[in-house]
Scaffold this motif. Sequence first.
Motif, PDB file in Angstrom:
ATOM      1  N   LEU A 120       0.834  -1.203   0.000  1.00 52.02           N
ATOM      2  CA  LEU A 120       0.000   0.000   0.000  1.00 52.02           C
ATOM      3  C   LEU A 120       0.871   1.256   0.000  1.00 52.02           C
ATOM      4  N   VAL A 121       1.921   1.249   0.797  1.00 48.32           N
ATOM      5  CA  VAL A 121       2.831   2.388   0.861  1.00 48.32           C
ATOM      6  C   VAL A 121       3.544   2.587  -0.475  1.00 48.32           C
ATOM      7  N   GLU A 122       4.028   1.499  -1.070  1.00 46.62           N
ATOM      8  CA  GLU A 122       4.743   1.604  -2.348  1.00 46.62           C
ATOM      9  C   GLU A 122       3.844   2.167  -3.442  1.00 46.62           C
ATOM     10  N   LEU A 123       2.610   1.709  -3.495  1.00 51.55           N
ATOM     11  CA  LEU A 123       1.683   2.203  -4.513  1.00 51.55           C
ATOM     12  C   LEU A 123       1.332   3.667  -4.275  1.00 51.55           C
ATOM     13  N   ALA A 124       1.214   4.060  -3.019  1.00 50.42           N
ATOM     14  CA  ALA A 124       0.937   5.463  -2.713  1.00 50.42           C
ATOM     15  C   ALA A 124       2.131   6.342  -3.066  1.00 50.42           C
ATOM     16  N   LEU A 125       3.332   5.887  -2.744  1.00 54.72           N
ATOM     17  CA  LEU A 125       4.534   6.663  -3.061  1.00 54.72           C
ATOM     18  C   LEU A 125       4.639   6.939  -4.563  1.00 54.72           C
ATOM     19  N   ALA A 158       1.058   6.909   7.280  1.00 53.57           N
ATOM     20  CA  ALA A 158       1.207   8.365   7.157  1.00 53.57           C
ATOM     21  C   ALA A 158       2.640   8.808   7.415  1.00 53.57           C
ATOM     22  N   ILE A 159       3.257   8.273   8.452  1.00 52.85           N
ATOM     23  CA  ILE A 159       4.606   8.698   8.822  1.00 52.85           C
ATOM     24  C   ILE A 159       5.630   8.251   7.777  1.00 52.85           C
ATOM     25  N   THR A 160       5.480   7.032   7.274  1.00 52.35           N
ATOM     26  CA  THR A 160       6.395   6.562   6.236  1.00 52.35           C
ATOM     27  C   THR A 160       6.274   7.422   4.987  1.00 52.35           C
ATOM     28  N   LEU A 161       5.044   7.723   4.586  1.00 53.68           N
ATOM     29  CA  LEU A 161       4.843   8.588   3.419  1.00 53.68           C
ATOM     30  C   LEU A 161       5.413   9.983   3.667  1.00 53.68           C
ATOM     31  N   ASP A 209       0.134  -8.947  -3.314  1.00 55.90           N
ATOM     32  CA  ASP A 209       1.289  -8.844  -2.429  1.00 55.90           C
ATOM     33  C   ASP A 209       2.316  -9.915  -2.784  1.00 55.90           C
ATOM     34  N   LEU A 210       3.388 -10.013  -1.999  1.00 56.91           N
ATOM     35  CA  LEU A 210       4.462 -10.950  -2.319  1.00 56.91           C
ATOM     36  C   LEU A 210       4.030 -12.401  -2.225  1.00 56.91           C
TER      37      LEU A 210
END
Length: 284
Positions: free
Chosen positions: A104-109, A131-134, A271-272
């Motif tokens: 989810l984070v990778e796709l958002a980035l 949120a924090i990672t993004l 996912d993986l």
Amino acid sequence: MPAIRDRLAADQSQLVQTLRLTPHDARLEIQLLMAAALDVNRAWLLAHDDEMLAPPVAARYTSWLKRRLTGEPIAYIFGEKEFYGLMFKVSPSVLIPRPETELLVELALARIPMDRPCRVLDLGTGSGIIAITLAKLRPLAELVAVDVSPVALELAQANARNLKANNVLFIESDWFSALSSVEKFDVIVSNPPYIRADDPHLARGDLRFEPPIALAAGASGRDALAWIIDQAVSRITSTGTLLLEHGYDQGEYARAALRQAGFHECVTYHDLAGVERVTLGTVG
């Protein structure tokens, strides 16, 4: 008093028998508990496993082992968990970060520009991992993170301070309820509850210790997904994207619901493990 290696071997067998872990997983967990009790890394532990445990270390390790044997997740025992290369504080008031959420984070980035401002909303932020990672990886972005739980928000704010993520605003809100009706975002992300309320897995393993409000979503497991999709279409800019993590069998539903709500280019990503895990749709 037995040497470290003898204690590890005996306790590994306990974990296998009590928690039905594989020998590999049990060995890893026992090593993590022992290394933390000694305040060393696993490499040091394996190189010095012929040493004897000092009584204070043995007491600390034994206390943690007893908790683990009840099924309590190691993340809650240690009070922290790594996610996307960052270390987050966690507690039983929030979900334990899981590797599949990194998708989810990778796709958002990929949809948040690095060279210009962008407004991003994280619905149901929990410990704040998304949120924090993004925010850390997209410092020009303006992150808004909401959660209905004030305890979760307090933990998320502590994580943001510890990780120096200064571009995140935390708001206590039941999904969109505390946000202005005219406020729009370029990207909306969420890892909402998506397990059926009667799913027997809720009474097994780590899930027994995690907050039910963050796991279960009605009889079908779709209540939160349906609500977010229905409400989000009016909260996204004309070129914006909604990204949702969901259960292994909910990809088809998510795509159909997004299309019905007026989203376009609705795609599900695996996912993986090859499981349908994140579905997104665009407004424009």
